[in-house]
Design a protein around this motif. Structure first.
Motif, PDB file in Angstrom:
ATOM      1  N   CYS A 138      -4.062   5.880-104.562  1.00 33.21           N
ATOM      2  CA  CYS A 138      -2.984   6.046-103.591  1.00 33.21           C
ATOM      3  C   CYS A 138      -1.614   5.962-104.242  1.00 33.21           C
ATOM      4  N   GLY A 139      -1.519   5.254-105.385  1.00 29.74           N
ATOM      5  CA  GLY A 139      -0.247   5.106-106.070  1.00 29.74           C
ATOM      6  C   GLY A 139       0.304   6.393-106.649  1.00 29.74           C
ATOM      7  N   PHE A 140      -0.469   7.468-106.631  1.00 31.57           N
ATOM      8  CA  PHE A 140       0.023   8.765-107.098  1.00 31.57           C
ATOM      9  C   PHE A 140       0.855   9.475-106.040  1.00 31.57           C
ATOM     10  N   ASN A 141       0.910   8.962-104.814  1.00 34.25           N
ATOM     11  CA  ASN A 141       1.582   9.657-103.727  1.00 34.25           C
ATOM     12  C   ASN A 141       2.234   8.653-102.782  1.00 34.25           C
ATOM     13  N   ILE A 142       3.419   8.975-102.267  1.00 34.76           N
ATOM     14  CA  ILE A 142       4.157   8.050-101.411  1.00 34.76           C
ATOM     15  C   ILE A 142       3.462   7.873-100.068  1.00 34.76           C
ATOM     16  N   VAL A 143       3.079   8.981 -99.421  1.00 34.55           N
ATOM     17  CA  VAL A 143       2.429   8.879 -98.113  1.00 34.55           C
ATOM     18  C   VAL A 143       1.111   8.126 -98.230  1.00 34.55           C
ATOM     19  N   ALA A 144       0.336   8.427 -99.274  1.00 36.08           N
ATOM     20  CA  ALA A 144      -0.923   7.704 -99.479  1.00 36.08           C
ATOM     21  C   ALA A 144      -0.670   6.220 -99.702  1.00 36.08           C
ATOM     22  N   SER A 145       0.429   5.889-100.371  1.00 38.88           N
ATOM     23  CA  SER A 145       0.777   4.482-100.574  1.00 38.88           C
ATOM     24  C   SER A 145       1.137   3.814 -99.255  1.00 38.88           C
ATOM     25  N   LEU A 180       5.355  -5.625 -99.269  1.00 40.34           N
ATOM     26  CA  LEU A 180       4.984  -4.279 -98.817  1.00 40.34           C
ATOM     27  C   LEU A 180       5.958  -3.763 -97.767  1.00 40.34           C
ATOM     28  N   VAL A 181       6.307  -4.611 -96.812  1.00 37.48           N
ATOM     29  CA  VAL A 181       7.241  -4.206 -95.756  1.00 37.48           C
ATOM     30  C   VAL A 181       8.615  -3.902 -96.349  1.00 37.48           C
ATOM     31  N   ALA A 182       9.083  -4.760 -97.262  1.00 39.37           N
ATOM     32  CA  ALA A 182      10.405  -4.560 -97.859  1.00 39.37           C
ATOM     33  C   ALA A 182      10.481  -3.240 -98.623  1.00 39.37           C
ATOM     34  N   PHE A 183       9.413  -2.904 -99.348  1.00 30.89           N
ATOM     35  CA  PHE A 183       9.428  -1.690-100.162  1.00 30.89           C
ATOM     36  C   PHE A 183       9.362  -0.420 -99.312  1.00 30.89           C
ATOM     37  N   TRP A 184       8.985  -0.536 -98.043  1.00 28.12           N
ATOM     38  CA  TRP A 184       9.028   0.617 -97.144  1.00 28.12           C
ATOM     39  C   TRP A 184      10.451   1.110 -96.947  1.00 28.12           C
ATOM     40  N   GLU A 190       9.857   5.353-101.907  1.00 28.23           N
ATOM     41  CA  GLU A 190       9.378   5.802-103.223  1.00 28.23           C
ATOM     42  C   GLU A 190       8.929   4.634-104.101  1.00 28.23           C
ATOM     43  N   PRO A 191       9.694   3.500-104.156  1.00 28.27           N
ATOM     44  CA  PRO A 191       9.212   2.368-104.971  1.00 28.27           C
ATOM     45  C   PRO A 191       7.912   1.754-104.444  1.00 28.27           C
ATOM     46  N   LEU A 192       7.574   2.020-103.173  1.00 31.37           N
ATOM     47  CA  LEU A 192       6.351   1.454-102.608  1.00 31.37           C
ATOM     48  C   LEU A 192       5.137   1.903-103.393  1.00 31.37           C
ATOM     49  N   ARG A 193       5.135   3.152-103.808  1.00 29.10           N
ATOM     50  CA  ARG A 193       3.952   3.656-104.515  1.00 29.10           C
ATOM     51  C   ARG A 193       3.793   2.988-105.880  1.00 29.10           C
ATOM     52  N   PHE A 194       4.914   2.595-106.503  1.00 31.78           N
ATOM     53  CA  PHE A 194       4.804   1.903-107.786  1.00 31.78           C
ATOM     54  C   PHE A 194       4.348   0.459-107.596  1.00 31.78           C
ATOM     55  N   LEU A 195       4.699  -0.142-106.449  1.00 27.32           N
ATOM     56  CA  LEU A 195       4.168  -1.471-106.140  1.00 27.32           C
ATOM     57  C   LEU A 195       2.668  -1.396-105.877  1.00 27.32           C
ATOM     58  N   VAL A 196       2.254  -0.412-105.068  1.00 27.07           N
ATOM     59  CA  VAL A 196       0.828  -0.218-104.794  1.00 27.07           C
ATOM     60  C   VAL A 196       0.079   0.081-106.089  1.00 27.07           C
ATOM     61  N   LEU A 197       0.697   0.887-106.953  1.00 27.54           N
ATOM     62  CA  LEU A 197       0.082   1.225-108.243  1.00 27.54           C
ATOM     63  C   LEU A 197      -0.091  -0.025-109.104  1.00 27.54           C
TER      64      LEU A 197
END
Length: 286
Positions: A138-145, A180-184, A190-197
């Motif tokens: 999921c970390g490869f994509n923002i929506v998936a993250s 997670l909420v803050a990175f939304w 966009e930074p959310l996906r790097f956190l999920v990654l």
């Protein structure tokens, strides 16, 4: 009656046809080969570079004295994944989860009754590594993250229910949900996906390194692999190595699947993200 085309002419035409096929063939075939190949665009290349950097940084922080405490909150988080793997498989195999607790010294325990131990025992390591692989994917994509963060929130609520009497687990879960909420709300998520990654890579590697720490570098008789070997045969080291290999395969599969599924550029991902549960800033603009 003489033939309209002599044998020498036919041979010359055949030579010309072969030359044409040789010249045009690669041009006709290359688009199809390009579509079938697992190509990597710029955005995916950046993601792969970030994954590599995460692996190096986590490996260094894992072993350096004092500095290793930087990873402590994330270790607690992936330990929660580990215990969630035990708990959810216990529920799925007819067991009952009584409680989950995390230990400040980077340990955890799931108290449960019933269930099939042949499944619940390896589900801690393999479950956390599977979650890590899915988060890496999921970390490869923002929506998936974004979707992954919602699913994580649901899993955290379940863990919070089982650990409602353990303050450390509650604090870890609330901290993770807060991040997670803050990175939304940062740069269109966009930074959310790097956190999920990062959480995904950490969870995948934690399974491998924790098994190495417990079973190769120092033997721990209370480990899941030790209990599994005692009940079902074999050695704890053997089962630990098998589970580590499976964990690495999960991670590699998550990366390959991410490369194959998400070909969008960064700007395309941002545009898609703005249409999927926009942040408050986007809602105000609308």
């Amino acid at each position: 009656m003489a033939p309209l085309i002599s044998s020498s002419d036919r041979q010359q035409l055949a030579r010309l046809a072969r030359r044409a096929l040789v010249g045009v063939g690669p041009a006709l075939a290359s688009p199809h080969l390009h579509k079938r190949g697992l190509s990597v665009n710029h955005t995916q290349g950046v993601t792969l570079g970030v994954i590599g950097a995460y692996v190096v940084v986590i490996a260094l922080l894992w072993n350096l004295p004092y500095i290793r405490w930087v990873l402590w909150p994330f270790k607690m988080l992936v330990i929660a994944f580990h215990e969630f793997g035990h708990a959810i498989t216990a529920c799925c195999t007819g067991g009952k989860v009584e409680s989950i607790s995390l230990d400040p010294h980077e340990g955890g325990v799931t108290h449960m009754r019933g269930g099939k131990q042949a499944i619940t025992l390896p589900a801690g390591y393999l479950g956390s590594s599977l979650i890590g692989a899915l988060l890496t994917f999921c970390g490869f994509n923002i929506v998936a993250s974004k979707v992954a963060s919602i699913v994580l929130g649901v899993c955290f609520l379940l863990t919070l229910w089982w650990a409602r009497k353990d303050w450390l687990t509650i604090a870890t879960v609330l901290l993770a949900v807060g991040l997670l909420v803050a990175f939304w709300f940062i740069q269109h998520a966009e930074p959310l996906r790097f956190l999920v990654l990062f959480i995904g890579v950490m969870s995948s590697l934690y399974s491998v390194w924790d098994i190495c720490d417990d079973l190769i570098l120092r033997k721990v008789n209370s480990s899941d692999a030790y209990v599994f070997a005692k009940r079902y045969g074999g050695s704890s080291q053997c089962w630990g190595v098998i589970w580590s290999v499976i964990s690495l395969l999960f991670m590699v599969a998550g990366i390959i699947a991410g490369l194959a599924a998400f070909k969008q550029t960064t700007q395309q991902q941002i545009d898609d993200s703005n249409d999927f549960i926009p942040t408050v800033r986007m809602l105000l603009k609308m």
